[in-house]
Design a protein around this motif. Structure first.
Motif, PDB file in Angstrom:
ATOM      1  N   ALA A  94     -85.216  93.124  47.744  1.00  0.00           N
ATOM      2  CA  ALA A  94     -84.852  92.708  46.380  1.00  0.00           C
ATOM      3  C   ALA A  94     -83.340  92.517  46.258  1.00  0.00           C
ATOM      4  CB  ALA A  94     -85.348  93.738  45.372  1.00  0.00           C
ATOM      5  N   GLU A  95     -82.599  93.335  46.977  1.00  0.00           N
ATOM      6  CA  GLU A  95     -81.137  93.240  46.896  1.00  0.00           C
ATOM      7  C   GLU A  95     -80.594  92.028  47.659  1.00  0.00           C
ATOM      8  OE1 GLU A  95     -80.318  98.070  46.512  1.00  0.00           O
ATOM      9  OE2 GLU A  95     -80.054  97.056  48.432  1.00  0.00           O
ATOM     10  N   ASN A  96     -81.209  91.708  48.772  1.00  0.00           N
ATOM     11  CA  ASN A  96     -80.578  90.764  49.701  1.00  0.00           C
ATOM     12  C   ASN A  96     -81.274  89.424  49.882  1.00  0.00           C
ATOM     13  OD1 ASN A  96     -78.700  92.824  50.282  1.00  0.00           O
ATOM     14  ND2 ASN A  96     -80.038  93.669  51.839  1.00  0.00           N
ATOM     15  N   ARG A  97     -82.419  89.237  49.279  1.00  0.00           N
ATOM     16  CA  ARG A  97     -83.204  88.020  49.504  1.00  0.00           C
ATOM     17  C   ARG A  97     -82.436  86.766  49.140  1.00  0.00           C
ATOM     18  NH1 ARG A  97     -82.449  85.632  45.580  1.00  0.00           N
ATOM     19  NH2 ARG A  97     -83.276  85.749  43.496  1.00  0.00           N
ATOM     20  N   THR A  98     -82.692  85.686  49.885  1.00  0.00           N
ATOM     21  CA  THR A  98     -82.172  84.378  49.498  1.00  0.00           C
ATOM     22  C   THR A  98     -83.292  83.627  48.778  1.00  0.00           C
ATOM     23  OG1 THR A  98     -82.926  83.249  51.500  1.00  0.00           O
ATOM     24  CG2 THR A  98     -80.773  84.318  51.610  1.00  0.00           C
ATOM     25  N   SER A  99     -82.930  82.620  48.025  1.00  0.00           N
ATOM     26  CA  SER A  99     -83.966  81.881  47.289  1.00  0.00           C
ATOM     27  C   SER A  99     -84.862  81.108  48.265  1.00  0.00           C
ATOM     28  CB  SER A  99     -83.341  80.930  46.275  1.00  0.00           C
ATOM     29  OG  SER A  99     -82.223  80.292  46.827  1.00  0.00           O
ATOM     30  N   ARG A 100     -84.272  80.698  49.365  1.00  0.00           N
ATOM     31  CA  ARG A 100     -85.061  80.069  50.428  1.00  0.00           C
ATOM     32  C   ARG A 100     -86.187  80.996  50.896  1.00  0.00           C
ATOM     33  NH1 ARG A 100     -86.928  75.701  52.568  1.00  0.00           N
ATOM     34  NH2 ARG A 100     -87.763  76.120  54.645  1.00  0.00           N
ATOM     35  N   GLN A 101     -85.852  82.250  51.097  1.00  0.00           N
ATOM     36  CA  GLN A 101     -86.847  83.219  51.561  1.00  0.00           C
ATOM     37  C   GLN A 101     -87.919  83.467  50.516  1.00  0.00           C
ATOM     38  OE1 GLN A 101     -83.957  86.290  52.510  1.00  0.00           O
ATOM     39  NE2 GLN A 101     -84.415  86.121  54.693  1.00  0.00           N
ATOM     40  N   VAL A 102     -87.496  83.487  49.249  1.00  0.00           N
ATOM     41  CA  VAL A 102     -88.472  83.665  48.173  1.00  0.00           C
ATOM     42  C   VAL A 102     -89.478  82.513  48.190  1.00  0.00           C
ATOM     43  CG1 VAL A 102     -88.808  83.762  45.677  1.00  0.00           C
ATOM     44  CG2 VAL A 102     -86.897  84.979  46.717  1.00  0.00           C
ATOM     45  N   ALA A 103     -88.969  81.301  48.419  1.00  0.00           N
ATOM     46  CA  ALA A 103     -89.861  80.135  48.501  1.00  0.00           C
ATOM     47  C   ALA A 103     -90.851  80.297  49.654  1.00  0.00           C
ATOM     48  CB  ALA A 103     -89.039  78.863  48.669  1.00  0.00           C
ATOM     49  N   ASP A 104     -90.343  80.742  50.802  1.00  0.00           N
ATOM     50  CA  ASP A 104     -91.226  80.970  51.954  1.00  0.00           C
ATOM     51  C   ASP A 104     -92.306  81.995  51.610  1.00  0.00           C
ATOM     52  OD1 ASP A 104     -89.655  79.252  53.395  1.00  0.00           O
ATOM     53  OD2 ASP A 104     -88.602  80.820  54.514  1.00  0.00           O
ATOM     54  N   LEU A 105     -91.873  83.060  50.945  1.00  0.00           N
ATOM     55  CA  LEU A 105     -92.806  84.130  50.604  1.00  0.00           C
ATOM     56  C   LEU A 105     -93.910  83.605  49.683  1.00  0.00           C
ATOM     57  CD1 LEU A 105     -93.221  87.194  51.071  1.00  0.00           C
ATOM     58  CD2 LEU A 105     -91.986  87.596  48.941  1.00  0.00           C
ATOM     59  N   LYS A 106     -93.512  82.765  48.739  1.00  0.00           N
ATOM     60  CA  LYS A 106     -94.495  82.173  47.829  1.00  0.00           C
ATOM     61  C   LYS A 106     -95.488  81.297  48.590  1.00  0.00           C
ATOM     62  CE  LYS A 106     -91.733  82.203  43.575  1.00  0.00           C
ATOM     63  NZ  LYS A 106     -90.898  81.391  42.652  1.00  0.00           N
ATOM     64  N   ASP A 107     -94.978  80.554  49.569  1.00  0.00           N
ATOM     65  CA  ASP A 107     -95.875  79.724  50.391  1.00  0.00           C
ATOM     66  C   ASP A 107     -96.912  80.584  51.106  1.00  0.00           C
ATOM     67  OD1 ASP A 107     -94.513  77.484  49.613  1.00  0.00           O
ATOM     68  OD2 ASP A 107     -93.342  77.292  51.456  1.00  0.00           O
ATOM     69  N   ILE A 108     -96.422  81.652  51.707  1.00  0.00           N
ATOM     70  CA  ILE A 108     -97.339  82.552  52.418  1.00  0.00           C
ATOM     71  C   ILE A 108     -98.377  83.097  51.452  1.00  0.00           C
ATOM     72  CG2 ILE A 108     -97.510  84.750  53.636  1.00  0.00           C
ATOM     73  CD1 ILE A 108     -94.651  84.171  54.732  1.00  0.00           C
ATOM     74  N   GLN A 109     -97.924  83.551  50.290  1.00  0.00           N
ATOM     75  CA  GLN A 109     -98.836  84.117  49.296  1.00  0.00           C
ATOM     76  C   GLN A 109     -99.865  83.077  48.861  1.00  0.00           C
ATOM     77  OE1 GLN A 109     -99.801  86.775  48.079  1.00  0.00           O
ATOM     78  NE2 GLN A 109    -100.120  86.751  45.863  1.00  0.00           N
ATOM     79  N   HIS A 110     -99.429  81.840  48.711  1.00  0.00           N
ATOM     80  CA  HIS A 110    -100.349  80.768  48.311  1.00  0.00           C
ATOM     81  C   HIS A 110    -101.470  80.609  49.344  1.00  0.00           C
ATOM     82  CE1 HIS A 110    -101.539  77.143  46.177  1.00  0.00           C
ATOM     83  NE2 HIS A 110    -101.647  76.530  47.344  1.00  0.00           N
ATOM     84  N   GLU A 111    -101.074  80.538  50.587  1.00  0.00           N
ATOM     85  CA  GLU A 111    -102.072  80.428  51.665  1.00  0.00           C
ATOM     86  C   GLU A 111    -102.965  81.665  51.704  1.00  0.00           C
ATOM     87  OE1 GLU A 111    -101.808  78.760  55.752  1.00  0.00           O
ATOM     88  OE2 GLU A 111     -99.653  78.966  55.362  1.00  0.00           O
ATOM     89  N   PHE A 112    -102.323  82.803  51.512  1.00  0.00           N
ATOM     90  CA  PHE A 112    -103.046  84.078  51.552  1.00  0.00           C
ATOM     91  C   PHE A 112    -104.150  84.107  50.511  1.00  0.00           C
ATOM     92  CE2 PHE A 112    -103.152  88.433  49.657  1.00  0.00           C
ATOM     93  CZ  PHE A 112    -103.865  89.051  50.666  1.00  0.00           C
ATOM     94  N   ILE A 113    -103.809  83.699  49.289  1.00  0.00           N
ATOM     95  CA  ILE A 113    -104.799  83.697  48.205  1.00  0.00           C
ATOM     96  C   ILE A 113    -106.002  82.829  48.580  1.00  0.00           C
ATOM     97  CG2 ILE A 113    -105.228  82.937  45.830  1.00  0.00           C
ATOM     98  CD1 ILE A 113    -102.351  83.732  45.162  1.00  0.00           C
ATOM     99  N   ASP A 120    -112.183  84.728  54.303  1.00  0.00           N
ATOM    100  CA  ASP A 120    -111.794  84.627  55.715  1.00  0.00           C
ATOM    101  C   ASP A 120    -110.933  85.837  56.068  1.00  0.00           C
ATOM    102  OD1 ASP A 120    -110.725  84.054  58.176  1.00  0.00           O
ATOM    103  OD2 ASP A 120    -110.073  82.029  57.668  1.00  0.00           O
ATOM    104  N   ALA A 121    -111.607  86.878  56.499  1.00  0.00           N
ATOM    105  CA  ALA A 121    -110.941  88.177  56.659  1.00  0.00           C
ATOM    106  C   ALA A 121    -109.826  88.130  57.699  1.00  0.00           C
ATOM    107  CB  ALA A 121    -111.963  89.248  57.029  1.00  0.00           C
ATOM    108  N   ALA A 122    -110.090  87.483  58.833  1.00  0.00           N
ATOM    109  CA  ALA A 122    -109.084  87.460  59.903  1.00  0.00           C
ATOM    110  C   ALA A 122    -107.809  86.767  59.425  1.00  0.00           C
ATOM    111  CB  ALA A 122    -109.647  86.752  61.136  1.00  0.00           C
ATOM    112  N   SER A 123    -107.947  85.590  58.834  1.00  0.00           N
ATOM    113  CA  SER A 123    -106.776  84.859  58.344  1.00  0.00           C
ATOM    114  C   SER A 123    -106.066  85.630  57.245  1.00  0.00           C
ATOM    115  CB  SER A 123    -107.190  83.485  57.819  1.00  0.00           C
ATOM    116  OG  SER A 123    -107.788  82.738  58.855  1.00  0.00           O
ATOM    117  N   ALA A 124    -106.856  86.241  56.370  1.00  0.00           N
ATOM    118  CA  ALA A 124    -106.259  87.007  55.280  1.00  0.00           C
ATOM    119  C   ALA A 124    -105.420  88.158  55.837  1.00  0.00           C
ATOM    120  CB  ALA A 124    -107.337  87.538  54.349  1.00  0.00           C
ATOM    121  N   GLY A 125    -105.961  88.833  56.850  1.00  0.00           N
ATOM    122  CA  GLY A 125    -105.223  89.920  57.479  1.00  0.00           C
ATOM    123  C   GLY A 125    -103.911  89.432  58.070  1.00  0.00           C
ATOM    124  N   LEU A 126    -103.966  88.293  58.759  1.00  0.00           N
ATOM    125  CA  LEU A 126    -102.759  87.756  59.394  1.00  0.00           C
ATOM    126  C   LEU A 126    -101.739  87.287  58.357  1.00  0.00           C
ATOM    127  CD1 LEU A 126    -104.338  85.761  62.362  1.00  0.00           C
ATOM    128  CD2 LEU A 126    -103.058  87.912  62.472  1.00  0.00           C
TER     129      LEU A 126
END
Lengths: 234, 234
Positions: A94-113, A120-126
């Motif tokens: 939270a202290e050090n994140r860049t906005s670029r990283q936040v965007a990446d994190l959102k992408d991952i979360q989108h795929e995760f959802i 798809d348990a295996a993909s969800a785990g990964l």
DNA sequence: AAAATTCAAATTGTATACAAAAAGTATTGG
DNA sequence: CCAATACTTTTTGTATACAATTTGAATTTT
């Protein structure tokens, strides 16, 4: 082309270990794997060395590579240490994140959802793994990151069941995990370390409850053993 | 014989990196090193892969191995994170140590005292490293141990000056460090986690003061620049 | 003269053949 | 029949030759 096959091999072995497609403690046969991935033994051995460096695999002199095992002792330590590492990392993320990283994190979360809802348990785990590793990146703390990575290996392997919901209650838990991820993203994006820490602790609690249920399942109903048998057993 | 040469190579490179005999950021030439250690490139590359796994070295695709560098950003994180990891480890070491491990630790400390008093800075740094890594073993926590190992790499490299005392005050600091080690051994042996934690924090404070003095030295006395020159400089 | 391009040298990555060690099997002796 | 030993097979470790990539220099072009 060969370069591509090597990195695929590394990625694939990593994924198969994390999803327990290759079980903890398994032997990894160099010749077989090299053949399987269409590369020679030299680069395959380098892949194994790297997996060993990351804690996925253990190399023993003159007797090949084994997938790192998970014994009871380390599981105890796992439950003991997880809150400390996860929360410390979340705070610094939270202290050090860049906005670029936040965007990446959102992408991952989108795929995760997507894959989590699809069951798809295996993909969800990964992807859950990738989510938490990304938060590790954000913290910009190589010392904690090293510990976090080791922790995530075991966490992902243990939690394989988490994203394969059986009951309605399980599905509720998956939904809750997704919501918690969203909340964590917001806290990190807003650079609120305390909130990020709190949310991480809640997320851990959810995961821990599920894991403990798996590791230490409810005892079987006593009456499957008749009184006679129990007397005989003594 | 060849097996022996390979492990010597690994140990030697590790030591040379930790003592800054090979400076952070240096390129490591495979062919030269293989020749130097009398082994072929294949096993040498495996050594480099392992060193990379341990965080001593960074491998870049098609452009060889570099000794991991230490930039300002990570130094900041280092000072921030060290107390947490060292203290957590010390606490668990006190809880989980075996008497065998305590004996090993005493052996290391014994050797350490010898070389430190003799002013052998490189050996003292390596044995100090071994001392703290042994405490890491005792904690039986692979997650914290991974972080501790990374931390010790930087700590040992930064602290190279610590055991090469210049002034009388420096010698006093080395003596104090030795005494603190002894006290830590006692606390761990007596299985007193709180005491071990306190002593570790004190030990860290001593080290930190010295490191900060090195990283941010006292400014030069102002009067080496005459007033005229200072006016001209503006 | 500066920039771009091409060619040569050096360095890294891969495959394969060979050496050493471990594991497994058969044979011999009790 | 069991145990110990020798032998065969399999697996791991190393060296070397070759391929691919990068680096640096020289040449050409603008």
């Amino acid at each position: 082309m060969a370069k591509h096959k090597k990195s695929f091999c590394a990625e694939d072995l990593r994924a198969r270990i994390l999803t327990q497609d290759i079980a903890p403690g398994s032997d990894l046969d160099e010749a077989r794997l090299a053949e399987e991935y269409g590369i020679s033994r030299t680069p395959l051995r380098e892949v194994l060395q790297r997996l060993a460096g990351g804690g996925f695999v253990r190399l023993e002199e003159n007797r090949g590579a084994k997938v790192e095992s998970m014994d009871f002792a380390t599981m105890r330590v796992f439950f003991q240490t997880a809150p400390l590492i996860y929360c410390s990392v979340a705070r610094q993320a939270a202290e050090n994140r860049t906005s670029r990283q936040v965007a990446d994190l959102k992408d991952i979360q989108h795929e995760f959802i997507g894959v989590a809802r699809a069951g798809d348990a295996a993909s969800a785990g990964l992807l859950n793994h990738a989510f938490h590793e990304k938060i590790g990146d954000m913290a910009r703390n190589p010392y904690l990151l090293a510990g976090l990575r080791r922790m995530l290996i075991d966490h992902t392997r243990l939690g394989q069941t988490f994203f394969a919901p059986q009951s309605e209650a399980d599905k509720t838990r998956v939904t809750k995990a997704i919501e918690q991820h969203d909340a964590m993203i917001s806290a990190i994006e807003a650079q609120e370390p305390n909130l990020a820490t709190d949310l991480t602790l809640q997320h851990w609690d959810l995961s821990r409850d599920q894991l403990e249920k798996f590791v230490r399942p409810d005892p079987l109903p006593l009456d499957v053993l008749s009184m006679k048998e129990r007397r005989n057993a003594l």
